[in-house]
Write a protein that holds these residues in place. Structure first.
Motif, PDB file in Angstrom:
ATOM      1  N   THR A 188       0.832  -1.198   0.000  1.00  0.00           N
ATOM      2  CA  THR A 188       0.000   0.000   0.000  1.00  0.00           C
ATOM      3  C   THR A 188       0.868   1.251   0.000  1.00  0.00           C
ATOM      4  O   THR A 188       2.067   1.194   0.247  1.00  0.00           O
ATOM      5  CB  THR A 188      -0.913   0.034   1.237  1.00  0.00           C
ATOM      6  N   GLN A 189       0.235   2.373  -0.250  1.00  0.00           N
ATOM      7  CA  GLN A 189       0.918   3.658  -0.215  1.00  0.00           C
ATOM      8  C   GLN A 189       0.699   4.300   1.158  1.00  0.00           C
ATOM      9  O   GLN A 189      -0.282   4.022   1.832  1.00  0.00           O
ATOM     10  CB  GLN A 189       0.373   4.574  -1.311  1.00  0.00           C
TER      11      GLN A 189
ATOM     12  N   ASP B 198       2.426  -8.799  29.482  1.00  0.00           N
ATOM     13  CA  ASP B 198       2.381  -7.710  28.516  1.00  0.00           C
ATOM     14  C   ASP B 198       3.141  -8.179  27.276  1.00  0.00           C
ATOM     15  O   ASP B 198       4.200  -8.793  27.393  1.00  0.00           O
ATOM     16  CB  ASP B 198       3.064  -6.462  29.073  1.00  0.00           C
ATOM     17  N   LEU B 199       2.575  -7.915  26.094  1.00  0.00           N
ATOM     18  CA  LEU B 199       3.204  -8.357  24.853  1.00  0.00           C
ATOM     19  C   LEU B 199       3.196  -7.244  23.823  1.00  0.00           C
ATOM     20  O   LEU B 199       2.258  -6.445  23.765  1.00  0.00           O
ATOM     21  CB  LEU B 199       2.468  -9.567  24.269  1.00  0.00           C
ATOM     22  N   THR B 200       4.225  -7.240  22.984  1.00  0.00           N
ATOM     23  CA  THR B 200       4.319  -6.271  21.898  1.00  0.00           C
ATOM     24  C   THR B 200       4.243  -7.018  20.574  1.00  0.00           C
ATOM     25  O   THR B 200       4.912  -8.032  20.387  1.00  0.00           O
ATOM     26  CB  THR B 200       5.644  -5.487  21.987  1.00  0.00           C
ATOM     27  N   GLY B 201       3.420  -6.483  19.688  1.00  0.00           N
ATOM     28  CA  GLY B 201       3.280  -7.060  18.356  1.00  0.00           C
ATOM     29  C   GLY B 201       3.473  -5.998  17.298  1.00  0.00           C
ATOM     30  O   GLY B 201       3.365  -4.794  17.570  1.00  0.00           O
ATOM     31  N   THR B 202       3.758  -6.441  16.101  1.00  0.00           N
ATOM     32  CA  THR B 202       3.874  -5.549  14.958  1.00  0.00           C
ATOM     33  C   THR B 202       3.101  -6.172  13.802  1.00  0.00           C
ATOM     34  O   THR B 202       3.104  -7.385  13.636  1.00  0.00           O
ATOM     35  CB  THR B 202       5.348  -5.273  14.594  1.00  0.00           C
ATOM     36  N   ALA B 203       2.443  -5.344  13.036  1.00  0.00           N
ATOM     37  CA  ALA B 203       1.586  -5.843  11.957  1.00  0.00           C
ATOM     38  C   ALA B 203       2.243  -5.662  10.599  1.00  0.00           C
ATOM     39  O   ALA B 203       2.741  -4.590  10.272  1.00  0.00           O
ATOM     40  CB  ALA B 203       0.244  -5.122  11.977  1.00  0.00           C
TER      41      ALA B 203
ATOM     42  N   CYS C 261      -0.387  -0.099  12.027  1.00  0.00           N
ATOM     43  CA  CYS C 261       0.712  -0.898  11.470  1.00  0.00           C
ATOM     44  C   CYS C 261       1.998  -0.094  11.292  1.00  0.00           C
ATOM     45  O   CYS C 261       3.045  -0.671  11.016  1.00  0.00           O
ATOM     46  CB  CYS C 261       0.294  -1.521  10.145  1.00  0.00           C
ATOM     47  N   PHE C 262       1.937   1.226  11.463  1.00  0.00           N
ATOM     48  CA  PHE C 262       3.132   2.045  11.321  1.00  0.00           C
ATOM     49  C   PHE C 262       4.023   1.971  12.562  1.00  0.00           C
ATOM     50  O   PHE C 262       5.174   2.386  12.519  1.00  0.00           O
ATOM     51  CB  PHE C 262       2.769   3.510  11.061  1.00  0.00           C
ATOM     52  N   THR C 263       3.486   1.462  13.674  1.00  0.00           N
ATOM     53  CA  THR C 263       4.250   1.371  14.923  1.00  0.00           C
ATOM     54  C   THR C 263       3.961   0.038  15.612  1.00  0.00           C
ATOM     55  O   THR C 263       2.950  -0.611  15.336  1.00  0.00           O
ATOM     56  CB  THR C 263       3.878   2.506  15.905  1.00  0.00           C
ATOM     57  N   GLN C 264       4.823  -0.345  16.530  1.00  0.00           N
ATOM     58  CA  GLN C 264       4.582  -1.544  17.330  1.00  0.00           C
ATOM     59  C   GLN C 264       3.459  -1.262  18.327  1.00  0.00           C
ATOM     60  O   GLN C 264       3.303  -0.124  18.782  1.00  0.00           O
ATOM     61  CB  GLN C 264       5.850  -1.941  18.082  1.00  0.00           C
TER      62      GLN C 264
ATOM     63  N   GLN D 142      -7.624  -5.187  25.860  1.00  0.00           N
ATOM     64  CA  GLN D 142      -8.230  -5.130  24.528  1.00  0.00           C
ATOM     65  C   GLN D 142      -8.221  -3.673  24.080  1.00  0.00           C
ATOM     66  O   GLN D 142      -8.561  -2.781  24.855  1.00  0.00           O
ATOM     67  CB  GLN D 142      -9.668  -5.637  24.567  1.00  0.00           C
ATOM     68  N   ILE D 143      -7.823  -3.443  22.825  1.00  0.00           N
ATOM     69  CA  ILE D 143      -7.793  -2.080  22.305  1.00  0.00           C
ATOM     70  C   ILE D 143      -8.467  -2.021  20.936  1.00  0.00           C
ATOM     71  O   ILE D 143      -8.564  -3.020  20.232  1.00  0.00           O
ATOM     72  CB  ILE D 143      -6.352  -1.516  22.193  1.00  0.00           C
ATOM     73  N   ARG D 144      -8.931  -0.825  20.591  1.00  0.00           N
ATOM     74  CA  ARG D 144      -9.492  -0.531  19.266  1.00  0.00           C
ATOM     75  C   ARG D 144      -8.454   0.299  18.522  1.00  0.00           C
ATOM     76  O   ARG D 144      -7.948   1.284  19.051  1.00  0.00           O
ATOM     77  CB  ARG D 144     -10.799   0.242  19.406  1.00  0.00           C
ATOM     78  N   MET D 145      -8.162  -0.107  17.303  1.00  0.00           N
ATOM     79  CA  MET D 145      -7.117   0.557  16.522  1.00  0.00           C
ATOM     80  C   MET D 145      -7.691   1.014  15.181  1.00  0.00           C
ATOM     81  O   MET D 145      -8.179   0.191  14.406  1.00  0.00           O
ATOM     82  CB  MET D 145      -5.952  -0.414  16.285  1.00  0.00           C
ATOM     83  N   PRO D 146      -7.613   2.320  14.894  1.00  0.00           N
ATOM     84  CA  PRO D 146      -8.152   2.816  13.620  1.00  0.00           C
ATOM     85  C   PRO D 146      -7.141   2.748  12.474  1.00  0.00           C
ATOM     86  O   PRO D 146      -5.936   2.788  12.689  1.00  0.00           O
ATOM     87  CB  PRO D 146      -8.471   4.277  13.941  1.00  0.00           C
ATOM     88  N   VAL D 147      -7.692   2.631  11.283  1.00  0.00           N
ATOM     89  CA  VAL D 147      -6.927   2.789  10.049  1.00  0.00           C
ATOM     90  C   VAL D 147      -7.683   3.805   9.211  1.00  0.00           C
ATOM     91  O   VAL D 147      -8.862   3.611   8.908  1.00  0.00           O
ATOM     92  CB  VAL D 147      -6.812   1.469   9.255  1.00  0.00           C
ATOM     93  N   LEU D 148      -7.035   4.916   8.882  1.00  0.00           N
ATOM     94  CA  LEU D 148      -7.621   5.923   7.996  1.00  0.00           C
ATOM     95  C   LEU D 148      -7.002   5.727   6.618  1.00  0.00           C
ATOM     96  O   LEU D 148      -5.780   5.641   6.493  1.00  0.00           O
ATOM     97  CB  LEU D 148      -7.328   7.330   8.508  1.00  0.00           C
TER      98      LEU D 148
END
Length: 185
Positions: free
Chosen positions: A45-46, A108-113, A133-136, A144-150
């Motif tokens: 993607t761009q 506690d865990l860290t993930g990257t997409a 997805c731009f950050t870990q 539980q979290i909600r994560m937006p993508v614009l």
């Protein structure tokens, strides 16, 4: 002045070749990433750059369906899914999708997409303005979290003969554990 022997010339050329190959090896990943970002190759993607953008894209009356696919790599005990599995968007209009991630481990865990779009021809027209997805992402135990993508689909997709039959774009994410979080099992 002495001339180099044939063996010394061969050794020098071999050493030069090794140095060149090592240099190419280090340069190949950044060059490949640049190639994918520019061409959309492999569904890359761009990323929206407001400084480089000439103008806000024109919103068309045409729409396109966007499907959201989510996966979690082995070793990351998260639940990860889109709030809505599909969306119909106007081409050129900004849209937002929400993704939900939950850490099902006692740590506690860290993930990257990692991400891509299909069909591949849509990659150069699918532009992300803001993305988790731009950050870990670090989730506390049980959080539980909600994560937006614009995002928006660039109207130039309508001018591309290779993309004229695209009716649906699939945006796919896979969350991977970050190496420092191996205790997650």
């Amino acid at each position: 002045m002495k001339t180099m022997s044939a063996n010394a010339k061969t050794a020098s050329l071999a050493a030069l070749l090794v140095v060149a190959m090592v240099g190419l090896g280090f340069a190949s990943v950044p060059l490949y990433n640049l190639f994918c970002r520019v061409t959309g190759f492999g569904g890359t993607t761009q990323r929206y750059d407001p400084v480089a953008a000439a103008a806000t894209p024109k919103v068309l009356s045409d729409t396109i369906s966007v499907r959201f696919d989510t996966n979690v790599a082995p070793g990351l005990p998260w639940k990860f899914y889109p709030e809505h599995p599909t969306d119909t968007v106007s081409i050129g209009a900004r849209d937002m999708a929400i993704f939900i991630a939950q850490n099902n481990s006692p740590h506690d865990l860290t993930g990257t997409a990692s991400f891509n779009v299909t069909p591949d021809a849509a990659g150069k027209y699918f532009t992300k303005i803001q993305c988790f997805c731009f950050t870990q992402q670090t989730l506390k135990a049980g959080e539980q979290i909600r994560m937006p993508v614009l995002f928006f689909v660039d109207p130039k997709i309508k001018d591309d003969p290779d993309a004229d039959d695209i009716e649906e774009i699939t945006l796919s994410y896979t969350f991977h554990p970050v190496d420092g979080d191996k205790k997650a099992s």
